[in-house]
Design a protein around this motif. Sequence first.
Motif, short mmCIF file in Angstrom:
data_model
loop_
_atom_site.label_atom_id
_atom_site.label_comp_id
_atom_site.label_asym_id
_atom_site.label_seq_id
_atom_site.Cartn_x
_atom_site.Cartn_y
_atom_site.Cartn_z
N SER A 108 -139.91 72.55 13.81
CA SER A 108 -139.75 71.46 12.49
C SER A 108 -138.52 71.49 12.89
N PHE A 109 -137.42 70.28 13.02
CA PHE A 109 -136.23 70.20 12.73
C PHE A 109 -135.11 69.68 11.85
N SER A 110 -135.05 69.70 10.48
CA SER A 110 -133.96 68.35 9.90
C SER A 110 -133.19 68.65 9.83
N LEU A 111 -132.21 67.48 9.96
CA LEU A 111 -130.89 67.72 9.24
C LEU A 111 -129.50 66.64 8.83
N ASN A 112 -129.24 67.15 7.91
CA ASN A 112 -128.74 65.83 6.79
C ASN A 112 -126.48 65.92 6.71
N TYR A 113 -126.19 65.16 6.84
CA TYR A 113 -125.16 64.90 6.57
C TYR A 113 -124.63 63.82 5.53
N ASN A 114 -124.03 64.49 4.73
CA ASN A 114 -123.52 63.49 3.66
C ASN A 114 -122.22 63.62 2.76
N GLN A 115 -121.77 62.29 2.96
CA GLN A 115 -119.66 62.73 2.20
C GLN A 115 -120.15 61.50 0.27
N GLN A 116 -119.90 62.22 -0.11
CA GLN A 116 -118.96 60.88 -1.67
C GLN A 116 -117.66 60.75 -1.51
N ILE A 117 -117.89 59.54 -2.22
CA ILE A 117 -115.28 59.62 -1.86
C ILE A 117 -115.68 59.29 -2.55
N LEU A 118 -114.69 58.66 -3.88
CA LEU A 118 -114.16 58.34 -5.25
C LEU A 118 -113.38 56.76 -4.12
N ARG A 119 -114.47 55.68 -4.48
CA ARG A 119 -113.39 54.19 -4.13
C ARG A 119 -112.76 53.33 -4.77
N THR A 120 -112.08 54.17 -6.10
CA THR A 120 -111.44 53.33 -6.71
C THR A 120 -109.75 54.36 -7.15
N GLU A 121 -109.04 53.80 -7.23
CA GLU A 121 -107.31 55.48 -7.24
C GLU A 121 -107.23 55.10 -8.66
N ALA A 122 -107.88 54.17 -10.08
CA ALA A 122 -108.23 54.37 -10.88
C ALA A 122 -109.03 55.92 -11.71
N ALA A 123 -110.05 55.83 -10.12
CA ALA A 123 -110.39 56.87 -11.27
C ALA A 123 -110.42 58.11 -10.76
N ARG A 124 -109.23 57.83 -10.14
CA ARG A 124 -108.73 59.88 -9.23
C ARG A 124 -107.17 59.24 -10.73
N GLN A 125 -107.40 58.52 -11.45
CA GLN A 125 -106.37 58.82 -12.34
C GLN A 125 -106.91 59.57 -13.67
N VAL A 126 -108.25 59.53 -13.41
CA VAL A 126 -109.18 59.84 -14.83
C VAL A 126 -109.19 61.41 -15.22
N PHE A 127 -108.89 62.03 -13.76
CA PHE A 127 -109.87 62.87 -12.74
C PHE A 127 -108.92 64.46 -12.92
N SER A 128 -108.81 65.32 -13.62
CA SER A 128 -107.86 66.45 -12.78
C SER A 128 -107.79 66.59 -11.32
N GLU A 129 -107.35 66.79 -10.50
CA GLU A 129 -107.29 67.50 -9.03
C GLU A 129 -108.79 68.93 -8.48
N SER A 130 -108.89 69.25 -9.71
CA SER A 130 -109.82 70.67 -8.87
C SER A 130 -111.05 69.22 -9.57
N LYS A 131 -111.49 69.01 -10.66
CA LYS A 131 -112.37 67.74 -10.61
C LYS A 131 -112.55 66.73 -9.23
N LYS A 132 -112.00 65.97 -9.00
CA LYS A 132 -112.28 64.65 -7.46
C LYS A 132 -112.31 66.04 -6.43
N TYR A 133 -112.07 67.39 -6.50
CA TYR A 133 -112.04 68.33 -5.18
C TYR A 133 -114.26 67.96 -5.20
N GLU A 134 -113.84 68.36 -6.99
CA GLU A 134 -115.68 68.64 -6.93
C GLU A 134 -116.59 67.40 -6.69
N PHE A 135 -116.47 66.09 -7.19
CA PHE A 135 -117.19 65.05 -6.68
C PHE A 135 -117.05 65.10 -5.16
#
Length: 925
Positions: free
Chosen positions: A785-812
Amino acid sequence: MFNFILFPMVAIRSNKFFLTFSVILACGVLSCVVQASDRKFHFRLMPGSLEKNIFMVAKTANVQIFFFPEIMVDKTVPQEIYGNYTLESVLDHLLAGSDLVYIMNADDTVILKEKTVASPFAVQPENGTDESIIAKSFPPRRFDEIITIGTRRSGRTITDSAIPIDILQPDMVTETGYVDMTDAFRTLIPSFNAKRLSLNDGASFVRPITMRSSPADHVLLLMNGKRRHRSATVMIGTGHATTSGSQGSDFNVIPLIAIKDIEILRDGASALYGSDAIAGVVNMALKDTAEGGEVATHIGQYYQGGGLTFDTQANMGVPVSDAGFLNLSVQYTRQEQTRSSDIHAGAQALREAGVSGVPWPATNIGEPSYEALKTAWNGGVRLGDQFSLYFFGNYMRSESAINFFYRQSLAGGGLGAHAAYAKSQYDGTAAHPEAFDLKTIYPGGFTPRFSGLQTDFSQVAGLKFDNGTSIQGDVSFRWGENKVKYHLWNTINPSMGSMSPTSFMPGSLHQREYQIEAGVLYNLAQTVFFSDVTLSAGTSYRHESYRIGEGDPASYAIGPLRDLPVGSNGFQGYSPDIAGTFGTGSYSMYLDFETDVTEGWSVAIAGRYEDYNVFGDNFSYRLTSRLELNNSLALRGAISSGFRAPAVGQLFGTSQTSQMNLQGDFILDAVLVLGSEAARIFGAVPLKPETSFNLSGGIVAQFDNGLTFTLDFYQIDVDDRLLLLDTIPTTADQREQLAAIGYPNGQDIQEVRFFQNKLDTRVRGADMVTTYEVFWQNAHATEISFSLNYNQQILRTEAARQVFSESKKYEFEEGIPHWNGNLSLTHQAGPVRLVTRATYYGGWKRRGVVEGAPFLVRKPAVLLDFQALYALTDRMDIYMGGRNMLNKRPPLREALYDKHGVRSDNHSVYGVSGGYYYIGLNYFF
């Protein structure tokens, strides 16, 4: 043999848990021991395909049934079969009127063949006299597994489904070597992740999970197809952006031995199940056998640092007349705390200076201590020809404990004394006449201990109607509650001075839910489409309440030394102005349509309307389709919308804890209640529901040579994502405002957080699942049995990027591995079963705490597991194995933490304690 099972229980610990469990074990073992062929099972087989009903028999009785597929063509079952039957009697009913017969072997395998044809599996013995059936020597027919989620149409299988669904069998969970359901899921499902977050108060006890980079409250948990209630724990202290503030269900409250199978739907399903089913649905089906049972014992320990674990479980079925059953399960687990720490520079300096009472270890980020008793029950009885009553539920009681950071009494090792040891200006005054020196209580400093006593209870009861042809109905009532009561000791309320106790009850959290639900299904016969049209409709009312229980007065009191930290140090108690009971309610209506338009093309449409008395209404929809290209290949896809209303605990949850700042000093962090005066100081606005839009599409391939392959792509867009904001440093003016309104420690609060809808996110990814089975000519079988998952999450709004610190955005976007996978090889050789598994965790990034270093790069890791099982008899198995056999340890943290004795990352995606070895015994009766 039975004494061998009981002996470790008495040797390790004797308490009321063991008394209860020993009685159940004794009852089970004293029950008559029978073969599967003589045991009665509870069956409900519906009119329709004989092949699918044969599969249900095999699954319920836990036996292997072999046949050639061509003998099943056009064979059906004319009427429902319901009640308690032995394996032979139910096969007699199923095959009555057909040209098929069965042959029962001594090992409880079954061969189906046509009456006029010699068994294709027959092997003549050397003496050439009697026919001998050796089923395992020949390639059997592998059944598609029947699913019960993702559709309301009966008889669908994994490969029939228009959306990706996995089914985990109990032996797959056992073979992970875990007695914790959450860790077993993390091992078996690549898109599922769970971290062990030590030093994170309540999140250390109810672990935050993610599925497809979505938090626990975007994954709906069901039991026997009915919604489970939420945990009372809101993930306020997780320290991780994706799970921060989530309030989902606890996956680790049901005995593993109670599980018949686990279905994982990897797609949005809000139109089917309502709020929360944004990223997926997990359904735990309980065992429903009417006789027999199993006893299982597991003992293990980590390579280094202890963590001795003892687990014992039992399951048994009891017939209730000839048309009913009661199945009971219980699990007792006890795990000692592991030790995962390094030298604390300050504590070591104090020891070298001769200071007494310095704790060892000063700080510990290992697995918490854990003790739990879990029970589950499942029952049903037929009431006449068309009605049946069902009921099921669970009860769990557990206690778990962790350490907080060490509080240093004197400066040393490059670290200063903790604020609790400061000299108060009110000491020796009328407010506090006697002199107070905390070093008289804790001369060498102190490490607070924090525990959570958790109880979980649920009960579902319902009545089903089935006229045997076209109409089915279901009316049910569900009650569920989860409560956690906190205890903090080996600490102090510094502001109370000499009047302070050293042990506190900071309060409790209590989640309650009830739901009334009614649904009807109608199979409409018509000639326009290839199959009948399945129409479903229903309605429900759901109410949930959240209670914050007041702590003891000393845990939140502002003592006479009010310039020192206020409240029980480490976790401040809930004061009367915070405590209270809060609730919301909602009602919903749904409508489904599903049919096979042509022989190879199925379509389903679902819609759901839901109205919340706090957040307004929402309409969700779903469209799924599956197209067969030929007998081996099919395409499938889905489009759906979803939503999640904020949980009551997110509306009213709060806390006040000590956190470490960039300089390594402890500061006060507060989570504010929305709508409160304190939250308004920082501009908080009311919450609203999250909404989602899901797309998925994939291919299914199933070949006669034993190879099955699925590949599915998905995208999940979430608008108005709800979470705790990044920490907001307070200004002097804001602290004065907090103090002016009487907020506890208002003048000392240095950072605040609160819930807001500030994010729009997108998750894109793909899941691949491949299995290949080989049946050898020497009674051996191998499954890869072989299972594989690729997954990527991004922030879609620039306003959201202004709410959080750089480290928090990296964590998302980088805080969870993009790639996860597992490769397992299972080989059966007569009584021996060998399982080898490699689990891959891709690289990820850890949010940093040092200025100029927003993240820490984490390299990919591979963990190797192995288990060997030997069937001593047809009733007893013994096994041994190891998890993380190469003893992979967590990566290092920043140098800042070295002085505090925390060199390893306590947020590692694969645990903090390294390798683990174990032995176990299973006994069947």
